[in-house]
Each structure stands twice: as C-alpha cells, then as structure tokens.
Design an enzyme around this catalytic site. Structure first.
Site, short mmCIF file in Angstrom:
data_model
loop_
_atom_site.label_atom_id
_atom_site.label_comp_id
_atom_site.label_asym_id
_atom_site.label_seq_id
_atom_site.Cartn_x
_atom_site.Cartn_y
_atom_site.Cartn_z
N SER A 60 0.83 -1.21 0.00
CA SER A 60 0.00 0.00 0.00
C SER A 60 0.86 1.26 0.00
CB SER A 60 -0.90 0.01 1.23
OG SER A 60 -1.69 -1.15 1.27
N1 SAH Z 1 -0.96 -5.04 3.68
C1 SAH Z 1 -0.06 -5.37 2.59
C2 SAH Z 1 -0.60 -5.00 1.21
C3 SAH Z 1 -1.86 -5.72 0.90
S1 SAH Z 1 -2.19 -6.11 -0.79
C4 SAH Z 1 1.33 -4.78 2.81
O1 SAH Z 1 1.57 -4.14 3.85
O2 SAH Z 1 2.20 -5.01 1.97
C5 SAH Z 1 -3.51 -7.22 -0.46
C6 SAH Z 1 -3.08 -8.61 -0.11
O3 SAH Z 1 -4.24 -9.34 0.24
C7 SAH Z 1 -2.43 -9.38 -1.26
O4 SAH Z 1 -1.17 -9.84 -0.88
C8 SAH Z 1 -3.40 -10.54 -1.52
O5 SAH Z 1 -2.76 -11.74 -1.90
C9 SAH Z 1 -4.05 -10.68 -0.15
N2 SAH Z 1 -5.36 -11.34 -0.12
C10 SAH Z 1 -6.39 -11.25 -1.01
N3 SAH Z 1 -7.43 -12.01 -0.60
C11 SAH Z 1 -7.07 -12.60 0.58
C12 SAH Z 1 -7.71 -13.49 1.47
N4 SAH Z 1 -8.94 -13.95 1.27
N5 SAH Z 1 -7.03 -13.88 2.58
C13 SAH Z 1 -5.77 -13.42 2.82
N6 SAH Z 1 -5.10 -12.58 1.99
C14 SAH Z 1 -5.74 -12.17 0.88
#
Ligand code: SAH
Length: 225
Positions: A60
């Site tokens: 993010s």
């Molecule tokens: N918070 C992260 C950025 C998030 S991007 C950071 O600090 O880098 C969103 C993430 O959510 C992605 O890595 C994606 O793979 C994950 N994601 C999507 N659906 C999900 C689910 N159902 N359970 C866990 N992770 C999930």
C-alpha cells in the site's frame, strides 16, 4: 539519503494532517517501507504510491497505511488481525504501535496477519523476521476472509483488500468495543473504506471514511474473480 527521503515523506503526511497522533507518526518513522520491498522497487520506497510486490499484488501507499493506522485508534496491548499480509509492512507498522520496543514485553500486543498467496506469506515472514518483529507479528497462510478463529476475538481488525461486502466472520471475531476497517465495493471502480465500531451491546456502527482503491479480496467472502 534514503532515510531522509522517508523522513521527508512522513513530515509531509504530518503537515497534510494525515498523520496526527505522535505514536502513529513515530511508528511510521521507525518502520521505513524499503525493507519490505523487492530489490527492484526499493529505490521508490519513499514515493507515496502503491508498488508491485509480485504475484499481481501491491504494497500500500504510505498515506493509505497512515490513514488506516490513525483510523484504527490502536493502543499498546491490542490483539490485531490483518487480512492481506502482502509484504508484511503494514503489519510491522501496527506492531510498532501496539507493542513498542519501549514498552515492557508483558504489555505487548500482537498482530496476526493472514495471506492467501503462499509465496507472499513467505516473503512477509522473511521481511518481518529481518525487521525484528518476529516476536510481535504472526503470519498465517490461508483464507483471511474467514478471519482467524483460533485467536479471536480481536480488539482491531483491518482488511487491506477490497471486499464485495463486509465479511461476516470478521465482524463476529471483533470484540465488543472493537474497531474494524474494510474497503467495500466493486473491484473495477473504487471502494469505500468503512470503519465499523462494535458497541458493548454488540451493535455495529458504520462510518464511510471515503474512496480508496485496493486489490481484490479473494477467498470465501471475497470477490468473484
Ligand atoms: N498489507 C499489505 C498490502 C496488501 S495487498 C502490505 O503491507 O504489503 C492485499 C493482499 O491481500 C495481497 O497480498 C493478496 O494476496 C491478499 N489477499 C487477497 N485475498 C485474501 C484473502 N482472502 N485472505 C488473505 N489474503 C488475501
């Protein structure tokens, strides 16, 4: 040089009024984004945009993590659930607030963060260990739209991927008095960042903090993609 770029970015976020609480600002300064990026992206770590971390996912933007960390109203000792560990950076910034190195270990809170892409869960785990948060952050590989019932209930829950609607298991796993942040809406447009506050009677108050753009939440309560 790079550190001063990071300091300048945090100063700007403070001037803009996005960072307002000293302990949140301090945590954002203490955990620069660079250590959580793939090498090819590290030169852009202090640019205030999301950046690719592989597998079609992004870390993010610093302003978004700042907005969310302010809106969560985190306290030392909180037990927190993140859905979407990605690089592990957001979780580390939260750990720095709820389990600051300056507080005795007995007062430390803990962050549980769930990641559905196995390679990213491993990436996040490595980053968290290297940055020194291995004792305060646990990375779980699995479907975070189901929450993490083993460690529920949580003081705070935040989702860093766009959900089609509020995932029910996450609300159920929030303590009375707890706060949850979740981007809700259509993936191809923008979503609304919702803040849900659970009252002591279990009733949930909903606030719309404005438009955001996150990658889709997948899994059981995720988007049909
Ligand atoms: N918070 C992260 C950025 C998030 S991007 C950071 O600090 O880098 C969103 C993430 O959510 C992605 O890595 C994606 O793979 C994950 N994601 C999507 N659906 C999900 C689910 N159902 N359970 C866990 N992770 C999930």
């Amino acid at each position: 040089m790079e550190n001063s770029n990071w300091e300048r970015l945090i100063q700007n976020l403070t001037k803009e009024g996005i960072l307002r609480t000293p302990k949140v600002t301090k945590a954002m300064l203490a955990v620069p984004r660079k250590a959580f990026l793939p090498e090819s992206m590290q030169q852009y770590s202090a640019v205030d945009t999301p950046l690719p971390v592989g597998y079609g996912q992004t870390i993010s933007a610093p302003h978004m993590v700042s907005i969310m960390n302010e809106a969560l109203m985190l306290e030392t000792g909180h037990k927190v659930l993140e859905v979407g560990a990605g690089s592990g950076w957001h979780a580390a910034t939260v750990a720095e607030i709820i389990a600051p190195s300056s507080a005795p270990r007995t007062e430390h809170g803990h962050v549980y963060t769930v990641e559905i892409v196995q390679e990213l869960a491993e990436f996040a785990r490595r980053n968290i260990m290297k940055a020194g948060y291995g004792d305060r952050v646990t990375i779980i590989c699995g479907d975070g739209s189901l929450g993490h019932p083993e460690k529920a209930p949580f003081d705070r829950v935040f989702v860093t991927a766009a959900a089609p609607e509020i995932p029910k298991p996450l609300i159920d796993q929030l303590k009375p008095g707890g706060i949850m942040l979740v981007p809700v809406g259509n993936v191809s447009l923008f979503q609304n960042l919702l803040r849900l506050t659970k009252g002591s009677d279990g009733k949930v108050k909903e606030e719309n903090l404005g438009g955001v753009a996150f990658v889709p939440l997948t899994g059981r309560y995720g988007q049909d993609v």
